[in-house]
Design a protein around this motif. Structure first.
Motif, PDB file in Angstrom:
ATOM      1  N   ILE A  19       0.879  -1.176   0.000  1.00  0.00           N
ATOM      2  CA  ILE A  19       0.000   0.000   0.000  1.00  0.00           C
ATOM      3  C   ILE A  19       0.913   1.222   0.000  1.00  0.00           C
ATOM      4  O   ILE A  19       1.649   1.463   0.957  1.00  0.00           O
ATOM      5  CB  ILE A  19      -0.927  -0.017   1.227  1.00  0.00           C
ATOM      6  N   GLN A  48      -1.703   5.787  -2.539  1.00  0.00           N
ATOM      7  CA  GLN A  48      -3.008   5.248  -2.150  1.00  0.00           C
ATOM      8  C   GLN A  48      -3.432   5.838  -0.810  1.00  0.00           C
ATOM      9  O   GLN A  48      -4.602   6.125  -0.592  1.00  0.00           O
ATOM     10  CB  GLN A  48      -2.947   3.721  -2.030  1.00  0.00           C
ATOM     11  N   PRO A 108      -3.576  10.645  -2.124  1.00  0.00           N
ATOM     12  CA  PRO A 108      -3.193  10.978  -3.503  1.00  0.00           C
ATOM     13  C   PRO A 108      -2.561  12.372  -3.623  1.00  0.00           C
ATOM     14  O   PRO A 108      -2.918  13.283  -2.865  1.00  0.00           O
ATOM     15  CB  PRO A 108      -4.522  10.911  -4.260  1.00  0.00           C
ATOM     16  N   PHE A 128      -6.907   7.449   2.082  1.00  0.00           N
ATOM     17  CA  PHE A 128      -7.312   6.375   1.145  1.00  0.00           C
ATOM     18  C   PHE A 128      -8.404   6.857   0.192  1.00  0.00           C
ATOM     19  O   PHE A 128      -9.305   6.101  -0.168  1.00  0.00           O
ATOM     20  CB  PHE A 128      -7.801   5.133   1.905  1.00  0.00           C
ATOM     21  N   ASP A 168      -9.045   7.478  -2.970  1.00  0.00           N
ATOM     22  CA  ASP A 168      -9.510   6.856  -4.208  1.00  0.00           C
ATOM     23  C   ASP A 168     -10.012   5.427  -4.003  1.00  0.00           C
ATOM     24  O   ASP A 168     -10.643   4.857  -4.894  1.00  0.00           O
ATOM     25  CB  ASP A 168      -8.417   6.910  -5.280  1.00  0.00           C
ATOM     26  N   LEU A 169      -9.713   4.858  -2.829  1.00  0.00           N
ATOM     27  CA  LEU A 169     -10.276   3.550  -2.497  1.00  0.00           C
ATOM     28  C   LEU A 169     -11.604   3.748  -1.760  1.00  0.00           C
ATOM     29  O   LEU A 169     -12.531   2.953  -1.883  1.00  0.00           O
ATOM     30  CB  LEU A 169      -9.317   2.768  -1.597  1.00  0.00           C
TER      31      LEU A 169
END
Ligand code: SF4
Lengths: 200, 459
Positions: free
Chosen positions: A21, A25, A28, A45, A47-48
């Motif tokens: 990771i 991630q 960004p 996190f 974009d997750l």
């Protein structure tokens, strides 16, 4: 001074079994343009955690968890990539106090320690046990004792010790950071400067 | 006991060794830019502290700056605010700042050596991973996080654990049309993009000695791309000649004394390293990357290999294993960055394109690394050559190296770039970056495709 003092942390854990990771991630690059340290937790996190439309991704663990967890457990080589300290800020701002993994990237480990975030490195086997136990029994918690340098899965009482040098251990227990230590040593630094000038 | 140059510099800078902990390391030079410094100054303010040794910190703005119309205010507020903040912070703390348009402005790792702020035997840090560049002058130079920037501002020291040491020895001569960028891509591709993790590198051998200072900087600049903390090269007569007479270089008898102490900065015969790797320069060819990390590089005339784990990268790049990379159509050519944005890089590029013409389908961004490089390009007749060949010159900055300003490569387009990182999205969302040296860039800019510069320029 990093005001948080860490002695014993007991909490349910957020589980992210993925390996490698990276800091992109975790936070960004497009969120790096601000000039303060605060508020990065909202984009942790990102974009997750959110779909491209901006809606929360209901499959992602931060959105399925109850919140209030202080411990993140992640796969091998956590925090690789760029040197951005924003990654540590984001994790800490979100509320994490300790990250457990079987391996941390060099610079991330440093950045974490500099921000009162404890990296706990365990064996692959113990990491597996945590993932298994905590996903089977949702009530299970982890207990990290920084004084004893020990991590425990509370439901099964399985324990493992972890490494941290005694200097960093003391800093975290007392809620000191490196700057506090260095500021305490300004005399020695000035003496060194004088010695250097005369040595030339 | 026989010592490495790294040991010698390190030991001279240890203020205090903490039992079962890191060393307090004195920092000679500190560079700051607008991206990683604002939070550090905010931290100082919060503690009510002043910068401890303001004369040892130097500031420039580079990441967010536009490369056109620099005389106008920066349009995008998210880029303008950090730059304005840097001006405010440096003024409040009495730090030398090279603002936009100042003759000393440019990319942080270019202006340091250019002005003689970077010297020899120093510890040099910056909140930027490519600080390793300054190792080319025989320095322990490495990138740091923002909390560490704050430590240096507050105390001129850092807490550091001594890294392991790796010697990279290169002997023999580089072939015609092969430059130092090809050499470092060759080394990274053979040791891997994490091959240097945990180590500080020393580059040595006849090939390294034969390189000019600009070429040595390209090598040290990319040490970080194999995961190393930094990389250095022992200083020699070339180093001293480069520094002599620069703005911040010592003068008169101070200079003479400095040079005599710098001459001692080399690794002793019989000193030991944790790891040694040897390379033969004659086997290096012009290189290009095909994947999304700098270690995924091959000679320009080779086919793309099939490597387990690289499937996602190849899909991103639109490549298939077994394909030739030569003849691939290129949309953008970027010459610049702290890797290849120095005067020698533009000279190499200009000499190659002289008398030819830019390919009509290629968008070429030629971005000098600093105002000084820009001035030299004009003063040394390089601009005229570029102009006649149909190239425009932009103004200095990091530019498309990371696309933090407007210079972004559009999604899906191929960019032949002399910078240092080909990560997904580095040059813009969806951009496909192929790293190479200035000669491969020149051949691509003229032919519109990836071309072996040795055959095309008949070298
Ligand atoms: S040119 Fe690129 S690598 Fe160098 S400092 Fe600027 S952004 Fe970083």
């Amino acid at each position: 001074m990093s005001s948080k003092k860490i002695t014993v942390i007991e909490s349910a854990a957020v589980l992210m079994p993925a390996e490698n990771i990276d800091t992109d991630q975790i936070i960004p690059a497009r969120f790096l343009k601000t000039t303060s340290r605060e508020g990065f937790g909202a984009n942790l996190f990102h974009d997750l955690r959110y779909n491209p439309s901006g809606e929360p991704n209901n499959e992602f663990v931060l959105n399925t968890h109850e919140g209030g967890c202080k411990i993140l457990v992640a796969g091998h080589n956590f925090g690789c990539g760029s040197s951005r300290e924003h990654a540590a800020w984001a994790l800490s701002d979100y509320g994490f106090i300790a990250i457990v993994s079987s391996f941390f990237a060099d610079i991330f480990r440093n950045n974490a320690l500099n921000n009162g975030l404890l990296p706990v490195q365990v064996s692959e086997q113990f990491l597996e046990r945590i993932f298994k136990e905590c996903s089977l029994d949702k009530t299970s918690t982890l207990k990290i004792d920084l004084m004893k340098k020990e991590i425990e899965i509370t439901t099964t009482k399985e324990k493992q010790s972890f490494q941290i040098n005694s200097y960093k251990q003391e800093c975290l227990i007392k809620g000191f950071d490196d700057i506090d230590y260095l500021l305490d040593n300004l005399d020695a630094i000035e003496k060194y400067e004088q010695y250097r000038v005369s040595a030339y | 006991m026989a010592k490495t140059i790294f040991d010698k510099i390190w030991e001279r800078h240890v203020v205090k060794q903490i039992h079962d902990g890191p060393s307090v390391l004195y920092i000679d030079r500190h560079f700051i830019h607008e991206v990683t410094s604002p939070q550090a100054f905010a931290g100082l303010d919060k503690r009510g502290l002043k910068v401890f040794r303001p004369l040892q910190t130097f500031a420039t703005c580079d990441h967010n700056v536009p490369t056109q119309n620099q005389h106008l205010p920066i349009e995008d507020p998210s880029s303008r605010i950090p730059v304005e903040q840097l001006a405010k912070n440096t003024k409040a703390h009495g730090i030398k700042y090279f603002p936009l348009g100042h003759p000393g402005n440019g990319i942080v790792h270019i202006i340091g050596p250019e002005q003689g702020i970077t010297q020899c035997g120093m510890t040099i840090v910056c909140g930027d991973s490519h600080t390793s560049t300054h190792g080319a002058f025989g320095n322990i130079a490495f990138g740091i996080g923002t909390s560490e920037v704050e430590m240096v501002l507050a105390t001129q020291t850092l807490m550091q654990t001594k890294p392991k040491q790796m010697l990279i020895e290169v002997n023999g001569s580089l072939g015609k049309g092969v430059c130092s960028k090809d050499l470092i891509l060759h080394i990274i591709s053979s040791l891997g993009s994490s091959g240097g993790t945990g180590y500080f590198l020393e580059f040595a051998g006849s090939t390294i000695e034969a390189l000019g200072m600009e070429e040595r900087m390209t090598i040290c600049n990319m040490s970080i791309e194999m995961g190393a903390r930094g990389g250095l090269i022992a200083p020699d007569q070339k180093t001293f000649d480069y520094l002599n007479g620069r703005k911040y270089s010592p003068k008169g008898s101070v200079w003479d004394n400095a040079v005599s102490s710098w001459r001692l900065l080399k690794s002793d015969a019989g000193c030991s390293y944790d790891v040694v790797h040897s390379f033969d320069a004659s086997s290096v060819e012009p290189m290009v990357t095909y994947g999304t990390n700098p270690g995924a590089a091959i000679a320009v005339n080779k086919t793309i290999p099939s490597v387990a784990g690289e499937e996602k990268a190849l899909a991103y790049m639109g490549f298939k294993a077994g394909e030739k990379i030569c003849d691939l159509k290129i949309d953008y050519v970027f010459v610049g960055s702290c890797t290849n944005g120095r005067i020698e890089d533009f000279r190499l590029f200009a000499n190659a394109v002289k008398g030819k013409h830019k390919h009509p389908d290629v968008v070429a961004w030629l971005v000098p690394g600093s105002k000084e490089v820009e001035r030299q390009i004009h003063d040394q007749g390089i601009f005229d050559i570029l102009d006649q060949a149909g190239f425009e010159l932009r103004q200095p900055g990091c530019s498309a190296c990371l696309g933090m300003n407007q210079d972004k490569i559009p999604e899906g387009k191929y960019s032949l770039s002399t910078s240092n990182r080909n990560f997904e999205g580095r040059q813009g969302p969806g951009a496909r970056t192929i790293l190479a040296g200035p000669l491969v860039a020149a051949a691509a800019a003229i032919t519109g495709q990836i071309t072996d510069p040795r055959t095309y320029f008949k070298l």
